[in-house]
Design a protein around this motif. Structure first.
Motif, PDB file in Angstrom:
ATOM      1  N   GLY A   1      53.803  44.758  43.429  1.00  0.00           N
ATOM      2  CA  GLY A   1      53.260  43.666  42.650  1.00  0.00           C
ATOM      3  C   GLY A   1      54.334  43.053  41.766  1.00  0.00           C
TER       4      GLY A   1
ATOM      5  N   ASP B   1      55.803  40.101  36.345  1.00  0.00           N
ATOM      6  CA  ASP B   1      55.220  39.068  35.488  1.00  0.00           C
ATOM      7  C   ASP B   1      54.301  38.205  36.357  1.00  0.00           C
ATOM      8  N   PRO B   2      53.051  38.645  36.585  1.00  0.00           N
ATOM      9  CA  PRO B   2      52.172  37.952  37.527  1.00  0.00           C
ATOM     10  C   PRO B   2      51.810  36.516  37.148  1.00  0.00           C
ATOM     11  N   GLN B   3      51.942  36.152  35.875  1.00  0.00           N
ATOM     12  CA  GLN B   3      51.650  34.776  35.480  1.00  0.00           C
ATOM     13  C   GLN B   3      52.756  33.820  35.918  1.00  0.00           C
TER      14      GLN B   3
ATOM     15  N   LYS C   1      55.025  34.790  41.395  1.00  0.00           N
ATOM     16  CA  LYS C   1      54.058  35.099  42.439  1.00  0.00           C
ATOM     17  C   LYS C   1      54.788  35.778  43.593  1.00  0.00           C
TER      18      LYS C   1
ATOM     19  N   GLY D   1      40.604  39.458  41.229  1.00  0.00           N
ATOM     20  CA  GLY D   1      41.167  39.783  39.924  1.00  0.00           C
ATOM     21  C   GLY D   1      42.314  40.768  40.037  1.00  0.00           C
ATOM     22  N   THR D   2      42.153  41.749  40.896  1.00  0.00           N
ATOM     23  CA  THR D   2      43.230  42.721  41.121  1.00  0.00           C
ATOM     24  C   THR D   2      44.446  42.023  41.725  1.00  0.00           C
TER      25      THR D   2
ATOM     26  N   ALA E   1      45.278  38.878  41.427  1.00  0.00           N
ATOM     27  CA  ALA E   1      45.888  38.027  40.400  1.00  0.00           C
ATOM     28  C   ALA E   1      46.772  38.859  39.470  1.00  0.00           C
ATOM     29  N   ASN E   2      46.327  40.071  39.138  1.00  0.00           N
ATOM     30  CA  ASN E   2      47.123  40.942  38.265  1.00  0.00           C
ATOM     31  C   ASN E   2      48.366  41.477  38.957  1.00  0.00           C
ATOM     32  N   MET E   3      48.406  41.403  40.282  1.00  0.00           N
ATOM     33  CA  MET E   3      49.577  41.835  41.041  1.00  0.00           C
ATOM     34  C   MET E   3      50.517  40.672  41.323  1.00  0.00           C
ATOM     35  N   GLY E   4      50.086  39.442  41.021  1.00  0.00           N
ATOM     36  CA  GLY E   4      50.919  38.269  41.296  1.00  0.00           C
ATOM     37  C   GLY E   4      50.674  37.684  42.668  1.00  0.00           C
TER      38      GLY E   4
ATOM     39  N   ARG F   1      40.876  30.032  35.615  1.00  0.00           N
ATOM     40  CA  ARG F   1      41.649  30.534  34.491  1.00  0.00           C
ATOM     41  C   ARG F   1      40.814  30.402  33.223  1.00  0.00           C
TER      42      ARG F   1
END
Length: 76
Positions: A12, A15-17, A20, A54-55, A57-60, A70
């Motif tokens: 992952g 910094d997933p935000q 990517k 959601g998982t 997204a948290n992994m990028g 969002r």
């Protein structure tokens, strides 16, 4: 190590935000959610898809088209 269920990525994002690391389609998300549904704390496929999204997204990992909105910050 099999990576097909994680969008074809080894790890992952740190910094997933900002960074990517992969992208999956809505059909791939649905397939993963169907496989994981018995293990999740939910009863519908739609709620399982939101948990997996959601998982991811948290992994990028992005989902195309996006499933989650969002959160908007509000001043209280």
């Amino acid at each position: 190590m099999a990576t097909t269920s994680r969008g074809g990525v080894e790890k992952g994002s740190k910094d997933p935000q900002q960074e990517k690391v992969g992208k999956i389609t809505i059909d791939q998300l649905r397939t993963i959610a169907q496989e994981k549904l018995p293990d999740l704390n939910c009863s519908t496929l739609e709620s399982a898809m939101r948990i997996i999204a959601g998982t991811a997204a948290n992994m990028g990992i992005d989902i195309d088209p996006p499933v989650l909105e969002r959160k908007k910050k509000e001043l209280v």
